[in-house]
Design a protein around this motif. Structure first.
Motif, PDB file in Angstrom:
ATOM      1  N   ALA A  88      56.601  46.366  30.758  1.00 36.59           N
ATOM      2  CA  ALA A  88      55.709  45.356  31.336  1.00 36.59           C
ATOM      3  C   ALA A  88      54.255  45.786  31.294  1.00 36.59           C
ATOM      4  O   ALA A  88      53.361  44.925  31.269  1.00 36.59           O
ATOM      5  CB  ALA A  88      56.118  45.056  32.774  1.00 36.59           C
ATOM      6  N   ALA A  89      53.994  47.073  31.262  1.00 36.71           N
ATOM      7  CA  ALA A  89      52.621  47.577  31.285  1.00 36.71           C
ATOM      8  C   ALA A  89      52.043  47.797  29.901  1.00 36.71           C
ATOM      9  O   ALA A  89      50.894  48.235  29.785  1.00 36.71           O
ATOM     10  CB  ALA A  89      52.557  48.872  32.086  1.00 36.71           C
ATOM     11  N   THR A  90      52.793  47.528  28.846  1.00 36.42           N
ATOM     12  CA  THR A  90      52.283  47.746  27.492  1.00 36.42           C
ATOM     13  C   THR A  90      51.197  46.747  27.153  1.00 36.42           C
ATOM     14  O   THR A  90      51.186  45.613  27.647  1.00 36.42           O
ATOM     15  CB  THR A  90      53.418  47.637  26.470  1.00 36.42           C
ATOM     16  N   ASN A  91      50.286  47.140  26.306  1.00 33.08           N
ATOM     17  CA  ASN A  91      49.190  46.278  25.855  1.00 33.08           C
ATOM     18  C   ASN A  91      49.018  46.424  24.342  1.00 33.08           C
ATOM     19  O   ASN A  91      48.673  47.503  23.866  1.00 33.08           O
ATOM     20  CB  ASN A  91      47.888  46.655  26.557  1.00 33.08           C
ATOM     21  N   PRO A  92      49.340  45.373  23.581  1.00 33.80           N
ATOM     22  CA  PRO A  92      49.741  44.032  23.996  1.00 33.80           C
ATOM     23  C   PRO A  92      51.159  44.022  24.565  1.00 33.80           C
ATOM     24  O   PRO A  92      51.936  44.941  24.322  1.00 33.80           O
ATOM     25  CB  PRO A  92      49.668  43.229  22.693  1.00 33.80           C
ATOM     26  N   PRO A  93      51.480  42.996  25.350  1.00 34.54           N
ATOM     27  CA  PRO A  93      52.800  42.955  25.995  1.00 34.54           C
ATOM     28  C   PRO A  93      53.935  42.955  24.989  1.00 34.54           C
ATOM     29  O   PRO A  93      53.831  42.392  23.901  1.00 34.54           O
ATOM     30  CB  PRO A  93      52.765  41.637  26.790  1.00 34.54           C
ATOM     31  N   SER A  94      55.013  43.588  25.365  1.00 33.20           N
ATOM     32  CA  SER A  94      56.197  43.667  24.511  1.00 33.20           C
ATOM     33  C   SER A  94      57.134  42.512  24.854  1.00 33.20           C
ATOM     34  O   SER A  94      57.775  42.506  25.907  1.00 33.20           O
ATOM     35  CB  SER A  94      56.902  45.014  24.717  1.00 33.20           C
ATOM     36  N   VAL A  95      57.190  41.518  23.960  1.00 36.28           N
ATOM     37  CA  VAL A  95      58.001  40.338  24.216  1.00 36.28           C
ATOM     38  C   VAL A  95      59.479  40.631  23.979  1.00 36.28           C
ATOM     39  O   VAL A  95      60.346  40.179  24.724  1.00 36.28           O
ATOM     40  CB  VAL A  95      57.533  39.163  23.336  1.00 36.28           C
TER      41      VAL A  95
END
Length: 288
Positions: free
Chosen positions: A52-59
């Motif tokens: 959830a904190a990854t950038n860009p979000p991991s779909v």
């Protein structure tokens, strides 16, 4: 001898069909813009904190129920059930009290002749124009001096007073559609005012009452400012409990999204269950 000619029926212009299709696409895009944040919150609630904190979000990250386990206190945290029960009690009881007070007031302003009823309605609505922060300190001092701090009944009385003006305003519009002949027939039969209100007027205006009740329930459930200041541990509500997930260690997105979804479910369920009454009631109040 004149020949009779018949005009051929007009065909719909392609431009009109194109405009209708364009409006439909625009409506779908606007709907997706409103729904997309909610869908993203739901998806994030099923992710781990690292994903959830990854950038860009991991779909396409793996799904897990860790956020919901943390919300319900699986890791040793506080239980959410007391705040949820407090919010339910404050919202339901204040909504019932608001309806019991707003129905006679709206009846007096719509069915019974009242001089300058528009001024009365404006006075009711003007009470909603006061900023909530302006009344926070006097209400806090009153609750402190009367021993009502961290008391759920203080929130119930406060929510009733806050929702009463908008409830009277809405129900006055609904009750003005009740036929006067039905009320006169009940009076001829010997029915008194309480009987007319609860057995004649209320069943006819039931869609409007349901719409008003849903609005009051949503306002009470989502209220945060007064609940944050006036409650502590005993009378803590669900929105106040939700703010506790924002800690000095950081913002845990998966846990916050899971908590937000669970706390939003009662409002979504109430809206879904009463959607036909809500649409019918709002339409009844809008058609004159």
């Amino acid at each position: 001898m004149t020949a009779l000619t018949t005009a051929a029926p007009r065909r719909p212009r392609p431009r009109g069909r194109f405009q209708g299709a364009a409006l439909g696409v625009a409506a779908w895009l606007a709907g997706l813009l409103f729904v997309l944040p909610i869908l993203w919150m739901v998806l994030t609630s099923f992710h781990s904190e690292a994903d959830a904190a990854t950038n860009p979000p991991s779909v396409a990250a793996s799904l897990t129920l860790d956020g919901y386990r943390a919300f319900f206190g699986a890791g040793g945290g506080a239980s959410p059930w007391p705040p949820l029960i407090n919010s339910t009690m404050a919202s339901v009881v204040s909504t019932l009290l608001t309806l019991c007070l707003a129905l006679p007031a709206a009846y007096a302003l719509s069915v019974r002749p009242v001089k300058k009823w528009t001024d009365v309605l404006f006075f009711f609505l003007s009470t909603k124009m006061l900023p909530l922060v302006a009344g926070l300190l006097p209400i806090y001092l009153f609750a402190k001096n009367t021993g009502l701090l961290d008391n759920i009944w203080a929130l119930i009385v406060l929510y009733t007073a806050m929702n009463l003006p908008i409830a009277v305003w809405m129900m006055q519009s609904f009750l003005s559609e009740v036929p006067a002949a039905i009320i006169e027939a009940a009076q001829i039969d010997g029915a008194r005012l309480p009987t007319i209100l609860w057995r004649v007027v209320a069943p006819i205006a039931l869609p409007g009452i349901a719409a008003t009740a849903l609005i009051c329930f949503i306002f009470s459930w989502n209220e945060l400012l007064f609940a944050r200041v006036l409650t502590g541990v005993v009378a803590e509500t669900a929105p106040v409990f939700l703010t506790g997930f924002i800690t000095s260690q950081g913002l845990f997105l998966a846990k916050v999204c899971a908590a937000s979804l669970v706390i939003s479910l009662p409002v979504l369920a109430a809206g879904f269950a009463a959607q036909d009454k809500l649409v019918q009631g709002l339409s009844l109040g809008a058609v004159k």
